[in-house]
Design a protein around this motif. Structure first.
Motif, PDB file in Angstrom:
ATOM      1  N   ASN A 175       0.829  -1.209   0.000  1.00  0.00           N
ATOM      2  CA  ASN A 175       0.000   0.000   0.000  1.00  0.00           C
ATOM      3  C   ASN A 175       0.863   1.259   0.000  1.00  0.00           C
ATOM      4  O   ASN A 175       0.497   2.283   0.578  1.00  0.00           O
ATOM      5  CB  ASN A 175      -0.933  -0.001   1.219  1.00  0.00           C
ATOM      6  N   GLU A 176       1.999   1.173  -0.648  1.00  0.00           N
ATOM      7  CA  GLU A 176       2.908   2.298  -0.797  1.00  0.00           C
ATOM      8  C   GLU A 176       3.852   2.001  -1.961  1.00  0.00           C
ATOM      9  O   GLU A 176       3.976   0.854  -2.381  1.00  0.00           O
ATOM     10  CB  GLU A 176       3.714   2.528   0.483  1.00  0.00           C
ATOM     11  N   LEU A 201       8.634   2.257   0.662  1.00  0.00           N
ATOM     12  CA  LEU A 201       9.024   1.062   1.396  1.00  0.00           C
ATOM     13  C   LEU A 201      10.515   1.071   1.708  1.00  0.00           C
ATOM     14  O   LEU A 201      10.924   0.788   2.846  1.00  0.00           O
ATOM     15  CB  LEU A 201       8.657  -0.181   0.587  1.00  0.00           C
ATOM     16  N   LEU A 202      11.349   1.394   0.714  1.00  0.00           N
ATOM     17  CA  LEU A 202      12.796   1.406   0.935  1.00  0.00           C
ATOM     18  C   LEU A 202      13.186   2.451   1.969  1.00  0.00           C
ATOM     19  O   LEU A 202      14.098   2.230   2.772  1.00  0.00           O
ATOM     20  CB  LEU A 202      13.522   1.651  -0.387  1.00  0.00           C
ATOM     21  N   ALA A 203      12.476   3.572   1.978  1.00  0.00           N
ATOM     22  CA  ALA A 203      12.760   4.614   2.967  1.00  0.00           C
ATOM     23  C   ALA A 203      12.401   4.138   4.372  1.00  0.00           C
ATOM     24  O   ALA A 203      13.142   4.368   5.335  1.00  0.00           O
ATOM     25  CB  ALA A 203      11.994   5.884   2.623  1.00  0.00           C
ATOM     26  N   THR A 204      11.272   3.445   4.483  1.00  0.00           N
ATOM     27  CA  THR A 204      10.841   2.936   5.789  1.00  0.00           C
ATOM     28  C   THR A 204      11.822   1.894   6.318  1.00  0.00           C
ATOM     29  O   THR A 204      12.261   1.954   7.482  1.00  0.00           O
ATOM     30  CB  THR A 204       9.438   2.309   5.686  1.00  0.00           C
ATOM     31  N   ILE A 205      12.164   0.938   5.452  1.00  0.00           N
ATOM     32  CA  ILE A 205      13.093  -0.108   5.877  1.00  0.00           C
ATOM     33  C   ILE A 205      14.477   0.458   6.146  1.00  0.00           C
ATOM     34  O   ILE A 205      15.161   0.065   7.101  1.00  0.00           O
ATOM     35  CB  ILE A 205      13.153  -1.219   4.802  1.00  0.00           C
ATOM     36  N   GLY A 222      15.119   1.694   9.551  1.00  0.00           N
ATOM     37  CA  GLY A 222      14.960   0.726  10.646  1.00  0.00           C
ATOM     38  C   GLY A 222      13.550   0.272  10.871  1.00  0.00           C
ATOM     39  O   GLY A 222      13.288  -0.466  11.834  1.00  0.00           O
ATOM     40  N   GLY A 223      12.628   0.662  10.006  1.00  0.00           N
ATOM     41  CA  GLY A 223      11.228   0.282  10.172  1.00  0.00           C
ATOM     42  C   GLY A 223      10.907  -1.057   9.545  1.00  0.00           C
ATOM     43  O   GLY A 223      11.759  -1.725   8.944  1.00  0.00           O
ATOM     44  N   THR A 224       9.672  -1.447   9.696  1.00  0.00           N
ATOM     45  CA  THR A 224       9.177  -2.716   9.162  1.00  0.00           C
ATOM     46  C   THR A 224       7.903  -2.471   8.370  1.00  0.00           C
ATOM     47  O   THR A 224       7.059  -1.663   8.782  1.00  0.00           O
ATOM     48  CB  THR A 224       8.888  -3.718  10.301  1.00  0.00           C
ATOM     49  N   VAL A 225       7.776  -3.147   7.259  1.00  0.00           N
ATOM     50  CA  VAL A 225       6.563  -3.052   6.434  1.00  0.00           C
ATOM     51  C   VAL A 225       5.878  -4.410   6.449  1.00  0.00           C
ATOM     52  O   VAL A 225       6.506  -5.443   6.170  1.00  0.00           O
ATOM     53  CB  VAL A 225       6.903  -2.646   4.984  1.00  0.00           C
TER      54      VAL A 225
END
Length: 250
Positions: A177-178, A183-187, A190-193
């Motif tokens: 949903n992005e 997604l690459l910026a979130t990961i 240090g984030g999780t998708v």
């Protein structure tokens, strides 16, 4: 005669059960959830997956597993980066505990890293990140705010009762949903998708494997069944001639 018929039935059932303890071939479709991070792919809901139903969602022997569940192991990065692997029990099935899938190869992605820096996000852009080596993921934007992620595996379906194996390949697909840029910026921070996933597996069917030689116990069961049939026919022939198996003539 009833006793002989019972013996024959039991022998037949034992042979049938032995025959069922074999590899499953065909096409398998499953669903579940997955968490993507720099650490790899952690499958959600207790590492459970569901085998799609109805039975028509599967092909071949996998039709019998429709509506059941199984477990799937996480893929870490490293050490499970693209390339040759040896991960026994990568997938197991609650309905057939003797059958499992060993992960032997995680395919590298093929889309290349050039499109990963495309801006702004737009439909049709593709990306295979080159972080910690080449990623197994192929990302594709389906719009400016949605994308798909896919990766391919190869492995062996293993029957623990017989030791037989058959090659199997699979592709995992995840709707996002992005955009993959988001997604690459979130990961990357240090984030999780989290995403649902669907996966399609196919066993190798061509050329067909050579017929396996039955185990000694299988030969014994076959011999018992054949002997029972022969004895049953002999008794029937004698009965027609006036001979009673109980020692009294009618």
């Amino acid at each position: 005669m009833k006793r002989i018929a019972t013996i024959n039935f039991m022998a037949f059932m034992m042979i049938s059960l032995t025959a069922k303890a074999s590899l499953i071939t065909g096409v398998l479709n499953i669903t579940g959830t997955a968490n993507l991070s720099t650490g790899g792919i952690a499958f959600g809901a207790g590492n459970l997956f569901s085998v799609n139903s109805p039975a028509s969602a599967q092909q071949g022997g996998f039709m019998a597993l429709a509506g059941t569940a199984g477990t799937i192991s996480n893929i870490t990065n490293p050490p499970d980066a693209p390339g040759s692997l040896d991960v026994p029990d990568f997938m197991t099935f609650a309905a057939v505990p003797n059958i499992s899938i060993t992960l032997t190869f995680l395919d590298p992605g093929i889309d290349g890293a050039a499109g990963c820096s495309a801006s702004p996000a737009a439909a049709g852009q593709v990306c295979t990140p080159s972080v910690l080596g080449q990623s197994p993921f192929d990302f594709q934007n389906t719009s400016a705010s949605t994308a798909t992620a896919a990766f391919n595996i190869s492995g062996l379906e293993v029957d623990s009762l017989t030791g037989n194996t058959v090659a199997v390949s699979g592709v995992f697909t995840m709707p996002l949903n992005e955009s993959f840029q988001q997604l690459l910026a979130t990961i990357g921070s240090g984030g999780t998708v989290t995403s649902s996933f669907s996966a399609n597996f196919a066993t190798e069917s061509s050329p067909p494997p050579p017929p396996s030689v039955p185990e000694p116990n299988t030969w014994t069961l076959i011999a018992i069944g054949a002997a029972g049939i022969f004895l049953f026919r002999s008794i029937r022939l004698r009965a027609r001639a006036g001979f009673s198996p109980l020692g009294t003539n009618s």
